[in-house]
Design a protein around this motif. Structure first.
Motif, PDB file in Angstrom:
ATOM      1  N   THR A  20      -1.712   0.223  11.290  1.00  0.00           N
ATOM      2  CA  THR A  20      -2.931   0.034  10.495  1.00  0.00           C
ATOM      3  C   THR A  20      -4.002   1.026  10.958  1.00  0.00           C
ATOM      4  OG1 THR A  20      -2.375  -2.283  10.211  1.00  0.00           O
ATOM      5  CG2 THR A  20      -4.666  -1.667   9.772  1.00  0.00           C
ATOM      6  N   PHE A  21      -4.152   1.155  12.269  1.00  0.00           N
ATOM      7  CA  PHE A  21      -5.114   2.137  12.808  1.00  0.00           C
ATOM      8  C   PHE A  21      -4.712   3.558  12.399  1.00  0.00           C
ATOM      9  CE2 PHE A  21      -6.710  -1.028  15.824  1.00  0.00           C
ATOM     10  CZ  PHE A  21      -8.031  -0.647  15.919  1.00  0.00           C
ATOM     11  N   MET A  22      -3.440   3.900  12.693  1.00  0.00           N
ATOM     12  CA  MET A  22      -3.052   5.297  12.533  1.00  0.00           C
ATOM     13  C   MET A  22      -2.978   5.691  11.062  1.00  0.00           C
ATOM     14  SD  MET A  22       0.121   7.442  14.120  1.00  0.00           S
ATOM     15  CE  MET A  22       1.202   7.342  12.708  1.00  0.00           C
ATOM     16  N   SER A  23      -2.224   4.923  10.292  1.00  0.00           N
ATOM     17  CA  SER A  23      -2.033   5.317   8.898  1.00  0.00           C
ATOM     18  C   SER A  23      -3.317   5.108   8.093  1.00  0.00           C
ATOM     19  CB  SER A  23      -0.884   4.507   8.286  1.00  0.00           C
ATOM     20  OG  SER A  23      -0.764   4.814   6.937  1.00  0.00           O
ATOM     21  N   GLY A  24      -4.049   4.020   8.412  1.00  0.00           N
ATOM     22  CA  GLY A  24      -5.317   3.767   7.697  1.00  0.00           C
ATOM     23  C   GLY A  24      -6.276   4.938   7.873  1.00  0.00           C
ATOM     24  N   SER A  25      -6.415   5.404   9.130  1.00  0.00           N
ATOM     25  CA  SER A  25      -7.360   6.506   9.361  1.00  0.00           C
ATOM     26  C   SER A  25      -6.822   7.816   8.788  1.00  0.00           C
ATOM     27  CB  SER A  25      -7.687   6.633  10.850  1.00  0.00           C
ATOM     28  OG  SER A  25      -6.515   6.738  11.594  1.00  0.00           O
ATOM     29  N   MET A  26      -5.503   7.960   8.718  1.00  0.00           N
ATOM     30  CA  MET A  26      -4.935   9.152   8.066  1.00  0.00           C
ATOM     31  C   MET A  26      -5.279   9.154   6.572  1.00  0.00           C
ATOM     32  SD  MET A  26      -1.125   9.435   9.696  1.00  0.00           S
ATOM     33  CE  MET A  26      -0.799  10.358  11.192  1.00  0.00           C
ATOM     34  N   HIS A  27      -5.177   7.988   5.956  1.00  0.00           N
ATOM     35  CA  HIS A  27      -5.496   7.902   4.524  1.00  0.00           C
ATOM     36  C   HIS A  27      -6.962   8.277   4.272  1.00  0.00           C
ATOM     37  CE1 HIS A  27      -1.668   5.691   3.875  1.00  0.00           C
ATOM     38  NE2 HIS A  27      -1.831   6.017   2.618  1.00  0.00           N
ATOM     39  N   LEU A  81       3.689   4.813   6.255  1.00  0.00           N
ATOM     40  CA  LEU A  81       3.817   3.432   5.758  1.00  0.00           C
ATOM     41  C   LEU A  81       5.208   3.192   5.185  1.00  0.00           C
ATOM     42  CD1 LEU A  81       0.453   2.687   3.878  1.00  0.00           C
ATOM     43  CD2 LEU A  81       1.111   2.037   6.189  1.00  0.00           C
ATOM     44  N   THR A  82       5.722   4.159   4.414  1.00  0.00           N
ATOM     45  CA  THR A  82       7.025   3.927   3.772  1.00  0.00           C
ATOM     46  C   THR A  82       8.140   3.928   4.827  1.00  0.00           C
ATOM     47  OG1 THR A  82       7.146   6.293   3.275  1.00  0.00           O
ATOM     48  CG2 THR A  82       6.434   4.856   1.500  1.00  0.00           C
ATOM     49  N   VAL A  83       8.367   5.108   5.415  1.00  0.00           N
ATOM     50  CA  VAL A  83       9.535   5.171   6.306  1.00  0.00           C
ATOM     51  C   VAL A  83       9.239   4.590   7.682  1.00  0.00           C
ATOM     52  CG1 VAL A  83       9.150   7.569   7.070  1.00  0.00           C
ATOM     53  CG2 VAL A  83      11.423   6.619   7.138  1.00  0.00           C
ATOM     54  N   ALA A  84       8.046   4.883   8.226  1.00  0.00           N
ATOM     55  CA  ALA A  84       7.793   4.493   9.618  1.00  0.00           C
ATOM     56  C   ALA A  84       7.315   3.051   9.753  1.00  0.00           C
ATOM     57  CB  ALA A  84       6.788   5.443  10.256  1.00  0.00           C
ATOM     58  N   PRO A 143       0.816  -1.224   0.000  1.00  0.00           N
ATOM     59  CA  PRO A 143       0.000   0.000   0.000  1.00  0.00           C
ATOM     60  C   PRO A 143       0.849   1.274   0.000  1.00  0.00           C
ATOM     61  CG  PRO A 143      -0.113  -1.083   2.146  1.00  0.00           C
ATOM     62  CD  PRO A 143       0.571  -2.044   1.209  1.00  0.00           C
ATOM     63  N   ALA A 144       2.041   1.214   0.590  1.00  0.00           N
ATOM     64  CA  ALA A 144       2.893   2.418   0.640  1.00  0.00           C
ATOM     65  C   ALA A 144       3.311   2.838  -0.765  1.00  0.00           C
ATOM     66  CB  ALA A 144       4.128   2.141   1.495  1.00  0.00           C
TER      67      ALA A 144
END
Lengths: 48, 549
Positions: free
Chosen positions: B423-430, B377-380, B348-349
């Motif tokens: 998944t929680f943090m980046s998913g909700s950011m997206h 997703l990429t760096v973190a 996904p990144a």
């Protein structure tokens, strides 16, 4: 004997490993990329 | 009798460890700042008076995006070069230490001005936001220190080649050098804006700054920066993971070619971060978007090589069916599991990256928190989980210890915690980004506008994810401290994979540095000369500095 071993090694090296799982995986990856890209593109069109 | 393990020289080990300690200290401080940010943005928490959201945002970005990554990478690469091409000479090692101290002093200096509230300019330090000059001088020292370390690696590599004429260099050494060439070429841009624009401007020697030029020079650096982070993760994937799983590298030449393609195509592409910026001709944006898409090729080559490595190993162990090889992978080994989860998140990144770089799609996500979700997703995740996975053998190798089963189990839990939190943090950011939520800004309901109220549940989900990730940071720090100081004494292998085909002639052509660096320069000149002349010749009067905090 040595020749036989070398020939066997060469055959082993020349034999391509079966990579059908890799083929399927890269196709799945490609579909995921296209699906995601098209989804956001339609969002763009919808918001025009 | 068992062969003794090939080890990193103990003096080089100290140099590598020094870098890793700074990196993990930055992770602790920067990670805590990240936790506070997500809590503030949930709207349920306020920072104690006197602390600005933008101060902790800058702390988080600089410590994790710039300090953690650069220190880990240089430490890892010193270890990789020493392990594969022999102990550094005294001169190279001394140069490495000079680089380390320059970077450390620079970091301390920048951190001081950030934490005292004099540099809340975020890690992109966009003009016309103006920080204290000490912040920029500190950053310049970090960059110069990294160059000094890069030269130490180049000198060591050149010496190895002189004594091994006609031989391809060891893959990890080749990759380390490629990454440092990439870094050196791209960081010239950020050095130029910091030294010639931002430092004189912040010292009051010049009144105004050409904002577009400074942003263009920043992004000339900022995108290849992402590849400077990613390539060491790819080093682990290509050259270490096959050995960890007990298999062989699919192709040594493919790995080298992928790295050369990253070197060529990751620099002349910065405009895809500036697609919505006025003052740059659409034609040059288009040219750089095309070049950006060229980077997809080595990324997909890497995906193919990883799948092929795993499948070849699984089949050698008797796997059948389309995906039976997955079951043969060593899921209980954290040295494999953490980087593998990182690889999964890169799907996904990378996809998000293609969306960001497409002009029309960029208009949907530009300056939204989608972008923040993307680089987490990429760096973190991809990069950081691979670095964690590498730490599980690198740190005990360097300290002469072994990882216990209990620590391995904790490392597996850490990886799962990280994956769930992200998944929680980046998913909700997206999702929030697609709904228009901005990146960078502190919590606001924007006058209770219905659109802004719609973002709040996602911001709460980000706080939940951020809290889980902070638990992940505590776990990794426990593991790292254990591996550095408390794990049982013993010998741990620095795994280096062999290629399935032992000798491939193509490897030699890929070390023709005059050719590759010449092509890099040519591509940069094609992509940047005309637009930069235009940006300078047709510049508006320039902006005075703003301190909005």
């Amino acid at each position: 004997m040595a020749k036989l071993i070398t020939a066997a090694r060469q055959t082993k090296q020349e034999k391509e490993p079966a990579l059908k799982g890799t083929l399927a995986s890269v196709f799945l990856l490609g579909f995921f990329i296209i699906f995601s890209w098209v989804s956001v593109y339609f969002l763009f069109l919808h918001r025009l | 009798m068992a062969q003794p393990l090939e080890k990193v020289d103990h003096r080089d080990a100290k140099l590598a460890l020094a870098h890793l300690f700074v990196a993990f200290t930055a992770l602790a401080l920067g990670g805590f700042a990240g936790l506070l940010q997500t809590l503030v943005r949930s709207g349920k928490f306020e920072l104690p008076s006197g602390i600005s959201y933008y101060t902790i945002l800058t702390t988080h970005g600089v410590l994790l995006g710039l300090v953690l990554t650069t220190f880990f990478i240089i430490g890892f690469q010193f270890a990789a070069v020493s392990r594969t091409t022999g102990a550094l000479s005294d001169g190279s090692r001394r140069t490495g230490w000079i680089g380390f101290w320059l970077m450390t002093i620079g970091t301390a200096m920048s951190a001081f001005f950030i934490l005292t509230g004099k540099a809340s300019v975020l890690y992109t330090f966009y003009a016309p936001l103006q920080a204290h000059a000490g912040f920029y001088i500190g950053l310049a020292l970090v960059v110069v220190g990294s160059w000094v370390s890069g030269f130490a690696m180049f000198a060591h590599y050149a010496r190895w080649r002189k004594t091994h004429r006609g031989q391809a260099s060891p893959l990890l050494a080749f990759m380390s050098v490629t990454n440092m060439v990439l870094w050196l070429v791209c960081s010239l841009g950020v050095a130029a804006t910091v030294v010639f624009q931002l430092i004189p401007w912040s010292l009051g020697l010049t009144d105004r700054v050409n904002v577009l030029l400074s942003r263009t020079l920043f992004w000339y650096f900022g995108h290849p920066l992402v590849y400077f982070w990613l390539l060491p993760a790819y080093m682990v994937w290509y050259a270490v993971i096959p050995k960890v799983i007990g298999g062989k590298m699919f192709s040594d030449s493919l790995a080298r070619l992928a790295f050369i393609l990253f070197l060529l195509f990751s620099i002349p592409v910065g405009f895809h971060h500036q697609l919505l910026e006025p003052g740059i001709s659409p034609f040059w944006k288009y040219v750089q978007v095309v070049l950006t898409f060229m980077v997809i090729i080595p990324s997909l080559m890497t995906a193919f090589a990883m799948f092929a490595t795993f499948e070849s190993y699984g089949r050698s162990q008797g796997a059948t069916g389309w995906f039976g090889w997955l079951r043969k992978l060593p899921w209980s080994d954290a040295r494999f599991f953490a980087p593998f989860v990182g690889m999964l998140f890169f799907i996904p990144a990378g996809t998000g990256g293609i969306i960001n770089a497409s002009h029309q799609l960029n208009q949907v996500v530009h300056n939204t928190i989608w972008v923040t979700g993307h680089f987490h997703l990429t760096v973190a995740t991809t990069v950081v989980l691979t670095f964690f996975g590498a730490s599980y053998w690198l740190i005990p190798h360097l300290t002469g210890r072994v990882m216990t089963k209990a620590m391995n189990r904790l490392a597996i839990i850490q990886t799962i915690v990280w994956a769930v939190g992200m998944t929680f943090m980046s998913g909700s950011m997206h999702v929030a980004g697609l709904l228009g939520a901005p990146r960078r800004s502190a919590f606001s309901t924007y006058g209770n506008s219905p659109q802004a109220l719609e973002w709040i549940p996602y911001q709460i989900a980000q706080a939940v994810g951020g809290t889980i990730l902070f638990i992940g940071i505590i776990l990794i720090l426990v593991i790292v401290i254990n591996l550095a100081f408390f794990a049982p004494k013993g010998e741990t292998e620095f795994p280096v994979a062999e290629a399935a085909a032992p000798y491939e002639r193509a490897a030699l052509a890929l070390e023709n540095w005059k050719l590759w660096i010449g092509l890099v320069v040519a591509l940069i000149l094609i992509a940047y000369t005309v637009p930069i002349i235009d940006i300078i010749q047709n510049a508006p009067p320039g902006s005075k500095g703003y301190k909005l905090w």
